[in-house]
Design an enzyme around this catalytic site. Structure first.
Site, PDB file in Angstrom:
ATOM      1  N   ILE A 100       0.841  -1.203   0.000  1.00  0.00           N
ATOM      2  CA  ILE A 100       0.000   0.000   0.000  1.00  0.00           C
ATOM      3  C   ILE A 100       0.871   1.247   0.000  1.00  0.00           C
ATOM      4  CG2 ILE A 100      -1.735   1.300   1.283  1.00  0.00           C
ATOM      5  CD1 ILE A 100      -2.818  -1.348   2.337  1.00  0.00           C
ATOM      6  N   ASP A 107      11.805   2.734   5.662  1.00  0.00           N
ATOM      7  CA  ASP A 107      11.383   1.335   5.639  1.00  0.00           C
ATOM      8  C   ASP A 107      12.578   0.455   5.976  1.00  0.00           C
ATOM      9  OD1 ASP A 107      10.360  -1.297   4.697  1.00  0.00           O
ATOM     10  OD2 ASP A 107       8.797  -0.103   3.722  1.00  0.00           O
ATOM     11  N   LEU A 161      12.583  -2.713   5.124  1.00  0.00           N
ATOM     12  CA  LEU A 161      12.537  -3.717   4.048  1.00  0.00           C
ATOM     13  C   LEU A 161      12.331  -5.133   4.571  1.00  0.00           C
ATOM     14  CD1 LEU A 161      15.312  -2.379   1.638  1.00  0.00           C
ATOM     15  CD2 LEU A 161      12.854  -1.878   1.637  1.00  0.00           C
ATOM     16  N   ILE A 218       2.175  -7.005   9.824  1.00  0.00           N
ATOM     17  CA  ILE A 218       0.776  -7.070   9.393  1.00  0.00           C
ATOM     18  C   ILE A 218       0.227  -8.494   9.270  1.00  0.00           C
ATOM     19  CG2 ILE A 218       0.939  -4.873   8.175  1.00  0.00           C
ATOM     20  CD1 ILE A 218       1.184  -6.478   5.563  1.00  0.00           C
ATOM     21  N   TYR A 248      -2.234  -9.181  16.567  1.00  0.00           N
ATOM     22  CA  TYR A 248      -2.194  -8.123  15.556  1.00  0.00           C
ATOM     23  C   TYR A 248      -3.321  -7.123  15.791  1.00  0.00           C
ATOM     24  CZ  TYR A 248      -2.827  -5.878  10.992  1.00  0.00           C
ATOM     25  OH  TYR A 248      -2.996  -4.965   9.983  1.00  0.00           O
ATOM     26  N   ARG A 255     -15.199 -11.154   3.041  1.00  0.00           N
ATOM     27  CA  ARG A 255     -14.331  -9.988   3.116  1.00  0.00           C
ATOM     28  C   ARG A 255     -14.821  -8.900   2.152  1.00  0.00           C
ATOM     29  NH1 ARG A 255     -13.333 -12.267   6.981  1.00  0.00           N
ATOM     30  NH2 ARG A 255     -11.359 -13.086   7.794  1.00  0.00           N
TER      31      ARG A 255
END
Length: 333
Positions: free
Chosen positions: A12, A31, A33, A78, A163, A230
């Site tokens: 995203i 980031d 990575l 995530i 999470y 979903r």
């Protein structure tokens, strides 16, 4: 504007960066990575990339030598299943890491010597300060199961994975900095996002994996019964929502959803993608306790406050995603 995107080399994040560059802003991507890929942002030559970790003080010291008008905080762990197996990592990245970003933003806006006197700030006279807004990327995975009416922002939350719990904890910190310190913040909860540049391997999204398997003539495997539903949001719609949340001051201090208002079962999705070309198998769910059975977004608040609504249907998004995946070299993703 000078803008920071943490996690900007991710799926995203890449699309958020593209939108910000298109809008003419100066963009820094931060980031480590661990999940993102430098290839995702290589086409944006004007973007500054800084490799670092949101939980590393020295990395943040160097990063915040600059002043940022908006911080889009997307960096996070995530993977729901990974959070069950390694909750400490998820908590440190998603909750503590978010706190670290909030603290840096607060110091930028009010100074290291700034202090509150009642509800007002007294700033140090010798400090350079700069207004700053933090856009926090949360998730629909904080919500409890819903009915056909869909999930609005006042729908009950029910963390059924570390999470989800870590994201709710981070959300509360983000909103507390708005209410306590007057730091402009917003919590955004996009629903399940898919599209080009999403990984097609084991850690990828369900749509990307299904499309890849269908193209390669490999079976599609569904965890559990496949009856879970979903609300799938195409990534360009998601990125537009994320960016607009940073631009719009009317959402400050709010929680805002983004989705299509349509849910589909994983069984139906597999048939839509496979077109009867490959077998569809049901396999044992690794962590069934983390599965939310129905997720359907009510995005009326985003429409009302931001004027945002999705442009892509699921069918049109699948076409664009499949076209991109067909050009991939699968051993690289």
């Amino acid at each position: 504007m000078n803008i920071l995107v943490t996690g900007g080399a991710g799926f995203i994040g890449r699309w958020v960066v593209k939108k910000l560059v298109y809008d003419g802003h100066t963009v820094t991507v931060f980031d480590n990575l661990s999940n993102g890929r430098i290839d995702n942002i290589q086409e944006f030559a004007e973007v500054k990339f800084v490799k670092g970790n949101i939980n590393n003080k020295e990395d943040l010291d160097g990063l915040f030598k600059e002043k940022y008008d908006i911080i889009y905080h997307l960096a996070a762990s995530i993977n729901v299943q990974d959070s069950i197996d390694n909750p400490e990592k998820t908590f440190l990245n998603d909750t503590v890491g978010t706190f670290n970003i909030l603290e840096r933003a607060k110091k930028q806006m009010f100074g290291k010597k700034g202090r509150m006197n009642g509800a007002s700030w007294i700033l140090g006279s010798d400090e350079e300060t700069c207004p700053c807004k933090v856009v926090f990327m949360s998730t629909c995975m904080v919500y409890d199961i819903c009915d056909d009416a869909g999930i609005s922002e006042i729908h009950p939350v029910k963390p059924i994975s570390p999470y989800g719990g870590s994201k709710i904890a981070a959300e509360n910190m983000v909103l507390s900095y708005y209410n306590t310190y007057k730091l402009p913040t917003v919590v955004i909860r996009p629903f399940n996002t898919y599209g080009p540049f999403q990984k097609t391997g084991g850690e990828g999204g369900v749509i990307a994996i299904f499309i890849k398997n269908s193209i390669l003539g490999e079976p599609i495997n569904i965890y559990g019964t496949g009856e879970q539903t979903r609300d799938f949001l195409y990534v360009e719609d998601c990125a537009d929502f994320v960016v607009q949340a940073g631009y719009n001051s009317d959402v400050n201090g709010e929680i805002i959803n983004a989705g299509t208002g349509r849910d589909i079962s994983i069984n139906e999705l597999s048939k839509l993608v496979s077109k009867n070309k490959v077998p569809i198998n049901h396999i044992k769910h690794i962590h069934p306790q983390s599965e939310i059975l129905k997720l359907k977004c009510d995005c009326s608040k985003a429409k009302r406050i931001m004027g945002w609504k999705p442009k892509y249907s699921l069918e049109s998004g699948l076409i664009r995603t499949e076209k991109w995946i067909k050009n991939l070299e699968y051993e690289l993703v």
